[in-house]
Scaffold this motif. Structure first.
Motif, short mmCIF file in Angstrom:
data_model
loop_
_atom_site.label_atom_id
_atom_site.label_comp_id
_atom_site.label_asym_id
_atom_site.label_seq_id
_atom_site.Cartn_x
_atom_site.Cartn_y
_atom_site.Cartn_z
N LYS B 171 0.83 -1.21 0.00
CA LYS B 171 0.00 0.00 0.00
C LYS B 171 0.86 1.25 0.00
O LYS B 171 0.56 2.22 -0.70
CB LYS B 171 -0.94 -0.01 1.21
CG LYS B 171 -2.13 -0.94 0.97
CD LYS B 171 -3.07 -1.00 2.16
CE LYS B 171 -4.06 -2.14 1.98
NZ LYS B 171 -4.67 -2.53 3.26
N THR B 175 1.11 4.30 -2.75
CA THR B 175 0.99 5.71 -2.39
C THR B 175 2.16 6.52 -2.95
O THR B 175 1.98 7.64 -3.42
CB THR B 175 0.95 5.86 -0.85
OG1 THR B 175 0.03 4.91 -0.35
CG2 THR B 175 0.52 7.24 -0.44
N SER B 214 -1.86 -0.72 10.41
CA SER B 214 -2.78 0.14 9.65
C SER B 214 -2.57 1.61 10.01
O SER B 214 -2.68 2.49 9.15
CB SER B 214 -4.22 -0.29 9.87
OG SER B 214 -4.61 -0.02 11.19
N GLY B 215 -2.25 1.89 11.29
CA GLY B 215 -2.01 3.27 11.71
C GLY B 215 -0.78 3.85 11.01
O GLY B 215 -0.79 4.99 10.54
N LYS B 217 0.49 2.85 8.19
CA LYS B 217 0.17 3.00 6.77
C LYS B 217 -0.61 4.30 6.54
O LYS B 217 -0.29 5.08 5.65
CB LYS B 217 -0.67 1.79 6.33
CG LYS B 217 -1.15 1.82 4.92
CD LYS B 217 -2.23 0.77 4.72
CE LYS B 217 -3.50 1.17 5.45
NZ LYS B 217 -4.47 0.06 5.56
N SER B 218 -1.61 4.57 7.42
CA SER B 218 -2.39 5.81 7.29
C SER B 218 -1.51 7.02 7.50
O SER B 218 -1.68 8.04 6.82
CB SER B 218 -3.52 5.83 8.31
OG SER B 218 -4.29 4.68 8.20
N ILE B 221 0.31 7.78 4.37
CA ILE B 221 -0.60 8.36 3.37
C ILE B 221 -0.93 9.81 3.71
O ILE B 221 -0.87 10.69 2.85
CB ILE B 221 -1.89 7.50 3.26
CG1 ILE B 221 -1.53 6.10 2.72
CG2 ILE B 221 -2.93 8.16 2.35
CD1 ILE B 221 -2.67 5.08 2.76
N ASN B 222 -1.24 10.07 5.00
CA ASN B 222 -1.56 11.44 5.44
C ASN B 222 -0.39 12.39 5.24
O ASN B 222 -0.57 13.53 4.80
CB ASN B 222 -1.97 11.46 6.92
CG ASN B 222 -3.34 10.83 7.09
OD1 ASN B 222 -4.11 10.71 6.13
ND2 ASN B 222 -3.64 10.39 8.31
N HIS B 225 -0.14 13.22 1.68
CA HIS B 225 -1.30 14.00 1.29
C HIS B 225 -1.15 15.47 1.75
O HIS B 225 -1.33 16.39 0.95
CB HIS B 225 -2.55 13.38 1.92
CG HIS B 225 -3.83 13.99 1.45
ND1 HIS B 225 -4.33 13.78 0.19
CD2 HIS B 225 -4.69 14.82 2.08
CE1 HIS B 225 -5.45 14.45 0.05
NE2 HIS B 225 -5.70 15.09 1.18
#
Ligand code: ZN
Lengths: 236, 338
Positions: B171, B175, B214-215, B217-218, B221-222, B225
């Motif tokens: 993932k 990204t 998952s945290g 990974k987020s 991404i954040n 972003h």
């Protein structure tokens, strides 16, 4: 010639042994249960009952599709692996042709079919001529409506054979009218001994080269090709 | 002298069609792998139906090649071991049915092997396992700590609660904009950057050996972003290096804690992500520091292969644990002790 034939391309699961086209043993179930679990026990059972040893076999035959992708693969993988391990040829027969075998006393044209979702069917057109099953139109995937209109124009009685016949009964009546010749329930289910008989008249393939005939691309592949075409179009 | 047991192994759980011949449980006579990577690349990931189609076309060719290279005939082979699960069901079915048919043809026993047991036993092919041992299993579908007191005894002491490490890598790769397969590319990129960003580490409860990615990974991404919104650039190699460091940090710390708590004499790294250079390096460093013996398989044995399946199968053979004709491919197969 001693043949082992397996068919797992629809929910009908079959295994048969034939010697010079004469059925010696046959195992068939018409239940929607796992083929991967049940095929090898069925094969072992008929081999044991008849006292045949794997080394006695001259060839292995399999229904090569169309049908359920996974189902077809179970039979094809089993047949080709066993044939390869025994050093004997494998013989592929169309799953639709096996089913058409059941229309042998009808005289008219035979349209075996399997439901392929979204109004489509896998089908082809066959007829018995002088004791032999002859293919009139090759196997394909097509909208059932469209197909029935095409064969109605031939003006002959049609025997439509399919494990999925109930789902298509109304359409068959509507499109074929008086040309539609209904069959008895057991004739809608393919028999592995028929597969073996058809295989006996066909050329064998080297096991390595034997693979399913899906008649349809994998969905992702079809989409990818579509996209390539569009992009090519845009570039022009 | 009794001749050494020879096992034919078959593995088709994902996108590699593999066959191998193992002698005496640890000598690789052959290991053939046919990768389908090229054919899945254009889809950005493994397409199950296409994987299954490739397997059925390849299977006998690969098994034949393995037997030819090993210079064995069916008379030499004692059993056929095959991956029973977990994996893609359609893919597993090809291997399982091929194994049963081949075994039937020559009256050989069939052995069903758990894919993760296979990854663990890849280490046995490097150096015989000694117990008790701790294994860190890291792959596209798994992130687990498994404790073993003896052959075939698996005790799951921790696992991921969300994404597997390999999944998180893929993932993050997407990204950053790296093509499939992303994991190895992130690893490569990470080697050229500084880990300047302090991404969050999920330690969970104090005594837990579970993982969560998952945290992290987020957060990656954040971060990307936010940077894009502010029109600033963060070098992808910095993202990759920082992400990789956060992953390694959690994996290594928890693993070393588990090794100590369970008094393991040996530490193993297993699974496809064991090929990750950042993780290999960090774990080696920690093991050296603590004086723990660490085994990491060579790259060819980290990714899916049939030698590891034949090896794990060898120990099932020794215990007489055979499958019957009803052996099936089981996508969610649990790792059970034998
Ligand atoms: Zn794996």
């Amino acid at each position: 010639m001693k043949l082992l034939a397996v068919d797992t391309s629809t929910y009908v699961m079959g295994a048969a042994l034939t010697e010079n086209s004469r059925p010696v043993a046959e195992y068939i179930t018409h239940v929607k249960k796992n083929h991967s679990i049940r095929l090898m026990p069925a094969v072992r059972s008929i081999m044991q009952e008849t006292g045949w040893k794997p080394g006695n076999l001259d060839a292995v035959a399999a229904a090569e599709g169309p049908g359920s992708y996974t189902g077809v693969r179970i039979g094809v993988t089993t047949a080709k692996s066993m044939a390869w391990a025994l050093g004997i040829p494998v013989i592929g027969v169309s799953s639709l042709e096996v089913l058409a075998f059941n229309g042998r006393y009808t005289g008219g044209i035979i349209s075996p079919f399997f439901d392929a979702r979204r109004g489509q069917v896998f089908t082809g057109l066959y007829r018995w001529e002088n004791g032999r099953l002859v293919q009139l139109k090759e196997d394909r995937i097509i909208l059932h409506e469209e197909w029935l209109e095409e064969i109605r124009r031939l003006g002959e009685p049609v025997t439509a054979l399919s494990p999925d016949v109930e789902k298509h009964e109304d359409l068959l009546q509507e499109k074929l009218g008086p040309l539609y010749t209904p069959a008895v329930p057991q004739d809608h289910l393919p028999r592995p001994s028929s597969l073996a008989c058809l295989a006996a008249d066909k050329e064998g393939t080297a096991a390595h080269l034997f693979s399913p005939n899906y008649l349809r691309l994998a969905e992702a592949e079809a989409k990818w090709r579509e996209k390539q075409k569009e992009q090519q179009h845009e570039r022009k | 002298m009794k001749k050494e047991t020879i096992i034919l192994g078959i593995e088709t759980s994902c996108d590699e069609t593999a066959a191998a011949v193992i002698q005496g449980g640890s000598t690789i006579l052959s290991s053939i792998i046919s990768s389908q990577m090229e054919s899945h690349k254009r889809f950005g990931g493994v397409v199950p139906e296409i994987a299954s189609r490739h397997h059925v076309e390849q299977i006998t060719l690969i098994v034949e090649e393995a037997m030819e290279k090993a210079e064995v005939t069916f008379e030499d082979i004692d059993a056929v071991a095959v991956t029973e699960g977990p994996g893609l069901v359609g893919a597993l079915l090809v291997g399982v049915n091929a194994a049963k048919a081949i075994a039937f043809a020559h009256d050989l026993p069939v052995i069903g092997v758990h894919h993760i047991a296979g990854h663990i036993y890849a280490n046995h092919l490097v150096k015989p396992l000694e117990f008790p041992l701790m294994t860190l299993v890291v792959s596209g579908g798994h992130t687990e700590l498994i404790y073993m007191k003896e052959h075939g005894q698996y005790e799951l002491i921790g696992e991921t609660r969300d994404d597997a490490v390999g999944e998180a890598y893929d993932k993050v790769a997407r990204t950053i904009g790296l093509p499939y397969p992303g994991g190895p590319r992130v690893d490569k990129l990470a080697q050229t950057g500084e880990a300047d960003i302090d991404f969050p580490r999920a330690w969970l409860e104090e005594d837990s050996f579970d993982f969560s990615f998952s945290g992290l990974k987020s957060a990656v991404i954040n971060t990307l972003h936010n940077a894009r919104q502010k029109d600033t650039e963060i070098a992808p190699e910095v993202i990759a290096a920082s992400f990789q460091e956060a992953v390694s940090d959690v994996l290594v710390t928890k693993t070393m804690r588990a090794v100590k708590k369970y008094g393991a004499d040996r530490l193993l790294l297993a699974g496809g992500v064991a090929a990750n250079s950042g993780l290999r390096g960090a774990l080696q460093e920690a093991a050296d520091r603590e004086g723990i013996q660490l085994t990491i398989p060579p790259l060819s044995l980290c990714t899916d292969n049939a030698a590891m399946i034949a090896c794990a199968g060898h120990f099932l053979y020794e215990k007489g644990q055979f499958a019957d004709d009803r052996l099936n491919g089981v996508p969610g197969l649990a790792l059970e002790s034998f």
